[in-house]
Scaffold this active site. Structure first.
Site, PDB file in Angstrom:
ATOM      1  N   LYS A  55      -0.554   9.159 -10.566  1.00 50.98           N
ATOM      2  CA  LYS A  55      -2.234   9.084  -9.315  1.00 50.98           C
ATOM      3  C   LYS A  55      -2.963  10.479 -10.194  1.00 50.98           C
ATOM      4  CE  LYS A  55      -2.401  11.143  -5.168  1.00 50.98           C
ATOM      5  NZ  LYS A  55      -3.617  11.704  -5.808  1.00 50.98           N
ATOM      6  N   LYS A 114      -4.933  22.496  -8.827  1.00 51.58           N
ATOM      7  CA  LYS A 114      -3.747  21.042  -8.302  1.00 51.58           C
ATOM      8  C   LYS A 114      -4.153  20.027 -10.123  1.00 51.58           C
ATOM      9  CE  LYS A 114      -1.828  18.709  -6.125  1.00 51.58           C
ATOM     10  NZ  LYS A 114      -0.959  18.908  -5.153  1.00 51.58           N
ATOM     11  N   ASP A 117      -3.408  12.450  13.995  1.00 49.90           N
ATOM     12  CA  ASP A 117      -3.687  11.195  13.407  1.00 49.90           C
ATOM     13  C   ASP A 117      -4.005   9.695  12.701  1.00 49.90           C
ATOM     14  OD1 ASP A 117      -1.701  10.140  10.325  1.00 49.90           O
ATOM     15  OD2 ASP A 117      -2.392   8.803  10.601  1.00 49.90           O
ATOM     16  N   PHE A 145      10.959  20.755 -15.605  1.00 49.72           N
ATOM     17  CA  PHE A 145      10.805  19.412 -15.738  1.00 49.72           C
ATOM     18  C   PHE A 145      10.391  19.210 -17.737  1.00 49.72           C
ATOM     19  CE2 PHE A 145       8.764  20.439 -11.981  1.00 49.72           C
ATOM     20  CZ  PHE A 145       8.892  19.027 -11.367  1.00 49.72           C
ATOM     21  N   CYS A 148       2.336  11.374  -6.809  1.00 51.32           N
ATOM     22  CA  CYS A 148       1.502  11.954  -7.011  1.00 51.32           C
ATOM     23  C   CYS A 148       0.978  12.310  -8.336  1.00 51.32           C
ATOM     24  CB  CYS A 148       1.861  13.892  -6.768  1.00 51.32           C
ATOM     25  SG  CYS A 148       1.917  14.014  -5.085  1.00 51.32           S
ATOM     26  N   THR A 195      -5.432  10.309  -1.185  1.00 52.98           N
ATOM     27  CA  THR A 195      -6.285   9.782  -1.984  1.00 52.98           C
ATOM     28  C   THR A 195      -5.688   8.506  -3.268  1.00 52.98           C
ATOM     29  OG1 THR A 195      -6.243  11.602  -3.138  1.00 52.98           O
ATOM     30  CG2 THR A 195      -7.970  11.916  -1.657  1.00 52.98           C
TER      31      THR A 195
HETATM   32  C1  UDX Z   1       5.561  16.700  -7.590  1.00 53.45           C
HETATM   33  C2  UDX Z   1       4.361  18.210  -7.601  1.00 53.45           C
HETATM   34  O1  UDX Z   1       5.906  18.621  -8.495  1.00 53.45           O
HETATM   35  C3  UDX Z   1       4.005  18.986  -6.796  1.00 53.45           C
HETATM   36  O2  UDX Z   1       3.575  20.473  -7.137  1.00 53.45           O
HETATM   37  C4  UDX Z   1       3.185  18.201  -6.412  1.00 53.45           C
HETATM   38  O3  UDX Z   1       2.711  18.399  -5.152  1.00 53.45           O
HETATM   39  C5  UDX Z   1       3.586  16.755  -5.887  1.00 53.45           C
HETATM   40  O4  UDX Z   1       3.764  16.013  -7.135  1.00 53.45           O
HETATM   41  P1  UDX Z   1       6.796  15.295  -6.612  1.00 53.45           P
HETATM   42  O5  UDX Z   1       6.452  13.994  -6.436  1.00 53.45           O
HETATM   43  O6  UDX Z   1       8.017  15.176  -5.436  1.00 53.45           O
HETATM   44  O7  UDX Z   1       5.977  16.371  -6.265  1.00 53.45           O
HETATM   45  O8  UDX Z   1       8.231  15.179  -7.711  1.00 53.45           O
HETATM   46  P2  UDX Z   1       8.795  16.162  -8.489  1.00 53.45           P
HETATM   47  O9  UDX Z   1      10.127  17.190  -8.225  1.00 53.45           O
HETATM   48  O10 UDX Z   1       8.086  16.876  -9.114  1.00 53.45           O
HETATM   49  O11 UDX Z   1       9.130  15.209 -10.144  1.00 53.45           O
HETATM   50  C6  UDX Z   1       7.628  14.141 -10.274  1.00 53.45           C
HETATM   51  C7  UDX Z   1       8.715  12.924 -11.290  1.00 53.45           C
HETATM   52  O12 UDX Z   1       8.886  13.680 -12.684  1.00 53.45           O
HETATM   53  C8  UDX Z   1      10.349  12.523 -10.543  1.00 53.45           C
HETATM   54  O13 UDX Z   1       9.913  10.820 -10.752  1.00 53.45           O
HETATM   55  C9  UDX Z   1      10.689  12.821 -11.521  1.00 53.45           C
HETATM   56  O14 UDX Z   1      12.046  11.877 -11.743  1.00 53.45           O
HETATM   57  C10 UDX Z   1      10.303  13.238 -12.718  1.00 53.45           C
HETATM   58  N1  UDX Z   1      10.890  14.519 -13.648  1.00 53.45           N
HETATM   59  C11 UDX Z   1      10.549  15.577 -13.052  1.00 53.45           C
HETATM   60  C12 UDX Z   1      11.383  13.478 -14.780  1.00 53.45           C
HETATM   61  O15 UDX Z   1      11.353  12.368 -15.184  1.00 53.45           O
HETATM   62  N2  UDX Z   1      11.550  15.019 -15.824  1.00 53.45           N
HETATM   63  C13 UDX Z   1      12.103  16.438 -15.062  1.00 53.45           C
HETATM   64  O16 UDX Z   1      12.030  17.143 -16.024  1.00 53.45           O
HETATM   65  C14 UDX Z   1      11.233  16.498 -14.015  1.00 53.45           C
END
Ligand code: UDX
Length: 443
Positions: free
Chosen positions: A264, A205, A31, A250, A261, A87
């Site tokens: 973006k 992805k 890094d 979800f 993620c 990114t």
């Molecule tokens: C996400 C993807 O799940 C993962 O596969 C990818 O590699 C990176 O992005 P992450 O951002 O760590 O992972 O969190 P995740 O648990 O997926 O939740 C994302 C957002 O969605 C959070 O703000 C969470 O509060 C929200 N969320 C999730 C909801 O509002 N409702 C849901 O039912 C699930």
């Protein structure tokens, strides 16, 4: 045992490095951030992730995991280089590729032996081919490098667990023997493999994240309909989830998605549509519903307090974009705090992990050491993040110490009837109630 180099020690890079080392490989992390490398060398892990600290300590002690800022040292003798730099979005939604470009240039200038470059950064479709061309251009010394794409799907807060137990591993590579070697590296994870080409892997992805975010905005749209029609969205979601074609993941309504993620990647999907002249109505709607979801809190505060908004004491329970992390990137709670401060409220906050970071970003935020300190004398309490400890709060005690007992549940944590029984003026996202419907019909 393979010799692996990992370029970039953010969430994805550091977790991959620690996990690959734990599987018995020799891993060197590279890094350009000297402070981060110095911290990691002295055993300090800069991110808050269950199990990661132990994994890093164990594998550093076993001399399977190393850290350096020097590309030449870091890549010497490696069979695989994983590219894991971030990114972030540019203003127009395009992913900022400068770190990827700089890393590829440094890799090409440092590698003098045949190696497989596996990209794990979330990159626009076509990037793998661009990297191949760049490396083969002859000006750079890296023409012995084969390129593969292996997108990472881990979530913050369960990153180690997700890495070690993936649902699938996608390997995009035009060369079958190279793809097989990348697959062998992942063999101990015993996950289904998807062999495909570079472009398909890159799009898988975006498509996966885009679809998950779409489900969240969909259920948040239904939540608004529920409030308008006196229906409880939790029941609607339960009724939907039992359909095996839909499933229950979800579908939790609330203040919407944040983090590094989903927002973006949705902007990148929209940009991709624009670039190819394809209608972007879907990502546009997902993003606009997501913006509206967080606006629900200031709307409710204004509706309930009217003129008294100015000078009101508002307590935010939770700041992180989701439970289990201290990450505040694109966190709904931070936008909510700013909006309420603009409206003249005093905003206090409590979060089990993210308070320190939040205070640095929002100096006017009043930190509380726990939920009681937060609630004492507050007019409104807002649940912004569904940390487990908020599910077990003594709400009777909370009600007794607040000034006005207004409770806004942005994450479906509370039982509306029980809260009203305790004397709260309660509003929950999408929690329309049958009695409201009846009252509306009689009026
Ligand atoms: C996400 C993807 O799940 C993962 O596969 C990818 O590699 C990176 O992005 P992450 O951002 O760590 O992972 O969190 P995740 O648990 O997926 O939740 C994302 C957002 O969605 C959070 O703000 C969470 O509060 C929200 N969320 C999730 C909801 O509002 N409702 C849901 O039912 C699930």
């Amino acid at each position: 045992m393979a010799r692996i180099s990992i370029v970039g020690t953010g969430y994805v890079g550091l977790v991959a490095a620690a996990c690959f080392a734990d599987l018995g490989n020799r891993v060197v992390c590279v890094d350009i951030d000297a402070d981060k490398i110095a911290a990691l060398r002295s055993g300090r892990v800069p991110i808050w992730e269950p199990g990661l600290q132990e994994l890093v300590a164990r594998n550093t002690a076993a001399e399977r995991l190393f850290f350096t800022t020097d590309y030449r040292d870091g890549l010497a003798g490696s069979q695989f280089i994983f590219l894991c730099v971030d990114t972030p979005s540019l203003d127009d939604g395009r992913p900022d590729m400068r770190r990827v470009e700089a890393a590829v240039t440094s890799i090409a200038a440092s590698v003098t032996h045949p190696v497989v470059l596996v990209n794990k950064s979330t990159v626009p479709v076509g990037t793998g081919e661009w990297v191949e061309e760049r490396l083969a251009s002859g000006k750079l010394a890296g023409s012995q490098v084969s390129v593969a794409s292996c997108p990472e799907f881990l979530r913050e807060g369960s990153a180690v667990q997700d890495f070690m137990h993936p649902d699938r591993i996608v390997i995009g590579c035009p060369l079958p023997d190279v793809a097989r070697r990348v697959a062998d590296l992942h063999k101990p994870l015993a996950a289904p493999l998807v062999f495909t080409d570079l472009r398909t892997a890159e799009l898988i992805k975006f498509a996966s994240n885009g679809y998950l975010a779409t489900r969240i905005s969909f259920v948040n749209h239904i939540a608004r309909l529920c409030e308008a029609t006196g229906v409880d969205v939790q029941e609607v979601a339960r009724g939907m989830a039992l359909d095996s074609r839909i499933g229950d993941g979800f579908l939790s309504p609330g203040l919407g998605f944040g983090g590094s993620c989903f927002p973006k990647d949705l902007r990148a999907l929209r940009y991709l549509g624009h670039s190819y002249g394809i209608d972007t109505a879907l990502p546009d709607a997902v993003l606009s519903i997501n913006r509206a979801a967080r606006a629900w809190v200031p709307e409710q505060v204004r509706a309930l307090l009217g003129e008294r908004v100015h000078g009101a004491e508002i307590g935010l329970l939770g700041l992180a974009f989701k439970p289990g992390t201290d990450d505040l990137r694109e966190a709904p709670a931070m936008d909510i705090a700013r909006e309420l401060q603009r409206a003249g409220c005093t905003v206090r906050a409590y979060d089990p992990a993210a308070l320190h970071k939040a205070s640095a970003l929002l100096p006017d935020l009043v930190p509380a050491r726990n939920a009681w300190e937060l609630a004492e004398g507050a007019d409104v309490l807002v649940i912004c993040t569904e940390w487990n400890e908020f599910r077990h709060l003594d709400m009777k005690r909370i009600a007794s110490i607040m000034r006005r007992r207004i409770l806004l549940d942005g994450r479906g944590v509370c039982d509306p009837a029980a809260m009203r029984k305790l004397g709260f003026v309660f509003r929950g996202i999408g929690r329309g109630q049958a009695w409201e419907r009846e009252a509306g019909r009689r009026a």
